[in-house]
Design an enzyme around this catalytic site. Structure first.
Site, short mmCIF file in Angstrom:
data_model
loop_
_atom_site.label_atom_id
_atom_site.label_comp_id
_atom_site.label_asym_id
_atom_site.label_seq_id
_atom_site.Cartn_x
_atom_site.Cartn_y
_atom_site.Cartn_z
N ASP A 102 0.88 -1.16 0.00
CA ASP A 102 0.00 0.00 0.00
C ASP A 102 0.92 1.22 0.00
O ASP A 102 2.12 1.10 0.29
CB ASP A 102 -0.90 -0.02 1.23
CG ASP A 102 -1.75 1.23 1.34
OD1 ASP A 102 -2.42 1.57 0.35
OD2 ASP A 102 -1.74 1.88 2.40
N ASP A 113 0.10 5.27 0.88
CA ASP A 113 0.02 6.28 1.94
C ASP A 113 -0.06 5.61 3.30
O ASP A 113 -0.92 4.75 3.55
CB ASP A 113 -1.19 7.18 1.72
CG ASP A 113 -1.08 8.49 2.48
OD1 ASP A 113 0.05 8.87 2.84
OD2 ASP A 113 -2.11 9.15 2.71
#
Length: 306
Positions: free
Chosen positions: A27, A29
């Site tokens: 992932d 952020d």
């Protein structure tokens, strides 16, 4: 490795885990960057993984950027990354409509210019991007002019979301043959200092409520997000690691797809959250319990050095 879940990963277990996988999905952020700043050590981890022959991909539910825009950001922050390494919901939504749904017609898009660009890149026309203020009297709104070529409604993050856009989506979706697709269901976007703003999930829920229909969701934790990567690169789920900061998206995606999962504590979810899910006995919540956790992805560095 699934015998005892939610284990702190350190020492020899780090190397053992990395030796057991061929591909690593990150992932973005809260995992490898926060805002416009890379998480300390994250670029070194990604670059060393690649040097060790691991395939690395970046999965994000954020639909406001194209793959190219994300690749530019990754390189600017010091990551060895190419456009083909990135799978965002703007790209995956376009891929879903083109390849899976085999859409023939236009899309009514509640979303960003980046989504518009990704749709165009696969040959799908769209209408709807930009502001759409209310006009006319209330009695006119149900009869608002519609594009007869629209065959799908796609909802992503849209800073111009309005009552008229909600109304138009409802009118298109009154046709049961009109496809209804959403990028993701994240309801809040965390910011620095504990602040947050409404996420795409809020907009999608509004459209679902108005249309009295549920959207097909392509983003995490939907299996399609992983299948989008796996179908192109032949990933083996048993030899793939998902690294994320959110239990309800990243970790649940990993569980849904049979991947190894690693929670990093530099973003949204906490170990206490994971332990609460583990104690719940609920099958859905148990899917949000990671195999392992670390404070930061930088803790993977010792297993990649030397």
């Amino acid at each position: 490795m699934a015998v005892s879940k939610c284990r702190r990963l350190s020492g020899g277990a780090l190397r053992e885990l990395l030796d057991s996988v061929e591909s690593v999905l990150f992932d973005c952020d809260g995992v490898i960057w926060r805002g416009d700043q890379a998480i300390p050590g994250a670029a070194d981890v990604v670059n060393r993984l690649k040097k060790h022959g691991k395939r690395v991909f970046f999965l994000t539910n954020n639909s406001t950027k194209t793959r190219g825009m994300y690749a530019d950001k990754l390189r600017r922050l010091g990551f060895d990354a190419a456009e083909d390494d990135v799978f965002g919901t703007a790209f995956c939504s376009a891929a879903f409509l083109k390849s899976e749904a085999k859409l023939e017609g236009k899309v009514y898009l509640i979303g960003s210019a980046a989504m518009q660009q990704e749709l165009r890149s696969v040959g799908i026309e769209q209408v709807g991007v930009g502001p759409d203020p209310v006009s006319g009297a209330q009695a006119d709104w149900a009869g608002v002019p519609l594009d007869p070529e629209v065959r799908a409604v796609l909802v992503g993050f849209d800073e111009h979301f309005s009552y008229m856009k909600l109304n138009k989506a409802l009118q298109y979706l009154r046709n049961p043959d009109c496809l209804f697709v959403g990028t993701n269901t994240d309801t809040r976007l965390p910011l620095e200092d504990g602040k947050a703003i409404p996420g795409t999930g809020c907009l999608l829920k509004a459209v679902e409520t108005a249309a009295q229909r549920q959207a097909v969701v392509v983003g995490k934790p939907s299996k399609f997000m992983f299948e989008c990567v796996a179908g192109r690169y032949g990933l083996d789920p048993a030899k793939t690691l998902m690294v994320g900061d959110r239990l309800d998206t990243d970790i649940l995606l990993g569980s849904n797809c049979g991947l190894k999962t690693l929670l990093t504590l530099t973003g949204v979810s906490t170990v206490a959250d994971a332990e609460a899910h583990q104690r719940s006995g609920c099958d859905v919540r148990l899917g949000m319990v990671p195999d392992y956790f670390v404070e930061s992805v930088a803790e993977l560095l010792p297993a990649l050095q030397g």
